[in-house]
Write a protein that holds these residues in place. Structure first.
Motif, mmCIF file in Angstrom:
data_model
loop_
_atom_site.group_PDB
_atom_site.id
_atom_site.type_symbol
_atom_site.label_atom_id
_atom_site.label_comp_id
_atom_site.label_asym_id
_atom_site.label_seq_id
_atom_site.Cartn_x
_atom_site.Cartn_y
_atom_site.Cartn_z
ATOM 1 N N VAL A 77 0.967 -0.915 -0.028
ATOM 2 C CA VAL A 77 0.165 -0.048 -0.033
ATOM 3 C C VAL A 77 0.920 1.260 0.057
ATOM 4 O O VAL A 77 1.622 1.446 0.904
ATOM 5 C CB VAL A 77 -0.778 -0.050 1.130
ATOM 6 N N ALA A 78 0.568 1.954 -1.147
ATOM 7 C CA ALA A 78 1.614 3.157 -1.166
ATOM 8 C C ALA A 78 1.263 4.374 -0.374
ATOM 9 O O ALA A 78 1.877 5.311 -0.244
ATOM 10 C CB ALA A 78 1.858 3.587 -2.661
ATOM 11 N N LEU A 79 -0.058 4.563 -0.093
ATOM 12 C CA LEU A 79 -0.629 6.034 0.536
ATOM 13 C C LEU A 79 -1.838 5.689 1.187
ATOM 14 O O LEU A 79 -2.713 4.909 0.539
ATOM 15 C CB LEU A 79 -0.590 6.580 -0.681
ATOM 16 N N THR A 80 -2.114 6.083 2.115
ATOM 17 C CA THR A 80 -3.492 6.275 2.916
ATOM 18 C C THR A 80 -4.126 7.811 2.686
ATOM 19 O O THR A 80 -3.249 8.799 3.120
ATOM 20 C CB THR A 80 -3.426 5.894 4.260
ATOM 21 N N VAL A 81 -5.264 7.906 2.249
ATOM 22 C CA VAL A 81 -5.991 9.165 1.972
ATOM 23 C C VAL A 81 -6.989 9.534 3.304
ATOM 24 O O VAL A 81 -8.054 8.462 3.228
ATOM 25 C CB VAL A 81 -6.665 8.992 0.498
ATOM 26 N N PHE A 82 -7.144 10.590 3.795
ATOM 27 C CA PHE A 82 -8.102 11.015 4.806
ATOM 28 C C PHE A 82 -8.882 12.148 4.093
ATOM 29 O O PHE A 82 -8.390 12.974 3.361
ATOM 30 C CB PHE A 82 -7.389 11.606 5.891
ATOM 31 N N ARG A 83 -9.983 12.079 4.365
ATOM 32 C CA ARG A 83 -11.063 13.198 4.126
ATOM 33 C C ARG A 83 -10.663 14.375 5.374
ATOM 34 O O ARG A 83 -10.838 14.109 6.396
ATOM 35 C CB ARG A 83 -12.460 12.786 4.331
ATOM 36 N N VAL A 84 -10.987 15.544 4.540
ATOM 37 C CA VAL A 84 -11.042 16.818 5.389
ATOM 38 C C VAL A 84 -12.159 17.822 4.720
ATOM 39 O O VAL A 84 -12.343 17.598 3.425
ATOM 40 C CB VAL A 84 -9.720 17.501 5.563
ATOM 41 N N PRO A 85 -12.658 18.622 5.396
ATOM 42 C CA PRO A 85 -13.603 19.504 4.898
ATOM 43 C C PRO A 85 -13.124 20.629 4.006
ATOM 44 O O PRO A 85 -12.056 20.759 3.798
ATOM 45 C CB PRO A 85 -14.033 20.478 6.302
ATOM 46 N N GLN A 86 -13.905 20.840 3.160
ATOM 47 C CA GLN A 86 -13.504 21.851 2.030
ATOM 48 C C GLN A 86 -13.083 23.283 2.821
ATOM 49 O O GLN A 86 -13.532 23.800 3.614
ATOM 50 C CB GLN A 86 -14.517 22.201 1.017
ATOM 51 N N GLY A 87 -11.829 23.719 2.157
ATOM 52 C CA GLY A 87 -11.353 24.905 2.776
ATOM 53 C C GLY A 87 -10.482 24.621 3.818
ATOM 54 O O GLY A 87 -10.153 26.012 4.339
ATOM 55 N N SER A 88 -9.973 23.700 3.970
ATOM 56 C CA SER A 88 -9.346 23.408 5.213
ATOM 57 C C SER A 88 -7.719 23.077 4.988
ATOM 58 O O SER A 88 -6.887 23.018 5.780
ATOM 59 C CB SER A 88 -9.768 22.296 6.192
ATOM 60 N N LEU A 89 -7.417 22.967 3.619
ATOM 61 C CA LEU A 89 -6.068 22.777 3.453
ATOM 62 C C LEU A 89 -4.874 23.612 3.854
ATOM 63 O O LEU A 89 -3.872 23.139 4.248
ATOM 64 C CB LEU A 89 -5.912 22.360 1.639
#
Length: 298
Positions: A77-89
């Motif tokens: 597994v190369a990468l794990t992806v989390f969800r975040v709210p829009q506008g939070s990056l």
């Protein structure tokens, strides 16, 4: 069709104290279960999740201090992806930069590493605003909401693709992406240029678990996997959920895990993660197990 979204991702750490600080103190996850690897009781198994331990929000870690470093490549597994709210990056970029996590901001996503080089990504998701928040470490309007998916490097991409579509029910999209019908999860097949297989180690993922509703569906999925000619572990009672493991043809270890009984089976919501929790079938070995574990930092 059932939604076989991500139930959890289990990874490896050689520095459990540092790991605990990063995932709770920096990412703002809650330690919802402090237990042991049921197949190796000398090792902690820590579960980080949202405030109530919802399936689909937890990343877990085996504590293996002697593990070598993860070697990327086919079969991992190369990468794990989390969800975040829009506008939070932008918030996350600044927070991760201060934590020396090497963030790289792109359009709608943010790549970074944990202290052992574990590759992680945050992706803006318009649906995350209604999800259960994680902890007070991060403002609620910025907090991670759960796991969206994984990138996997397969040694046999087309065979892995058939498992995702024919067994797990994912739709094949362009650019190597596979999604559930409701877009609750995504998996991306990554083509590796390596001429040797990868090796799971510290800073890498041990396995990825997909969600099933209950034991009835788990047993039906076992029959489906085995009918495709793939060997399985058979039904395993992990107490907090019930599982089935199989190694898909591209080399990655997959798990199917039920939604319940859940992490509150043996602890109240308020006490989750505060004490060493052992399933009933290990309780008679508590003294032996506790004596072999080093204290975790508070």
């Amino acid at each position: 069709m059932p939604n076989h979204s991500i139930h959890h991702v289990t990874a490896v750490t050689a520095h459990i104290g540092q790991n605990l600080q990063f995932y709770t103190g920096v990412l703002g996850l809650r330690l919802v279960k402090k237990s042991v690897n049921q197949d190796d009781v000398s090792a902690y198994h820590l579960f980080y999740a949202d405030a109530v331990g919802t399936p689909g929000t937890d990343m877990t870690f085996f504590d293996w201090p002697s593990a070598g470093s993860n070697l990327p490549g086919p079969g991992t597994v190369a990468l794990t992806v989390f969800r975040v709210p829009q506008g939070s990056l932008d918030f996350w970029h600044d927070r991760l930069e201060a934590a020396s996590a090497f963030p790289h901001l792109g359009e709608g996503h943010l790549l970074f590493n944990d202290p052992e080089g574990q590759r992680l990504e945050l992706v803006e998701d318009k649906r995350s605003s209604d999800a259960v928040p994680w902890t007070s470490e991060v403002p609620e309007e910025k907090a991670i909401r759960g796991i969206l998916g994984v990138d996997i490097e397969s040694a046999r991409p087309e065979s892995t693709a058939k498992v995702l579509t024919d067994i797990l029910g994912y739709k094949r999209l362009s650019s190597g992406y596979f999604e559930t019908d409701d877009e609750a999860a995504r998996v991306r097949l990554v083509v590796s240029g390596a001429n040797r297989l990868g090796r799971v180690g510290a800073g890498g993922v041990h396995h990825v678990a997909f969600r099933v509703k209950d034991d009835e569906e788990l047993l039906a999925m076992q029959a489906k996997v085995e009918a495709a000619g793939i060997s399985t572990s058979g039904y395993i009672d992990r107490f907090y959920f019930h599982s089935l493991y199989f190694r898909e043809p591209g080399g990655i270890l997959f798990e199917l895990a039920t939604e319940g009984p859940g992490f509150a089976s043996d602890e109240s919501m308020e006490e989750l993660g505060k004490h060493l929790a052992l399933p009933p079938f290990l309780e008679n070995r508590r003294d032996e197990i506790e004596s072999g574990l080093k204290p975790l930092p508070t």
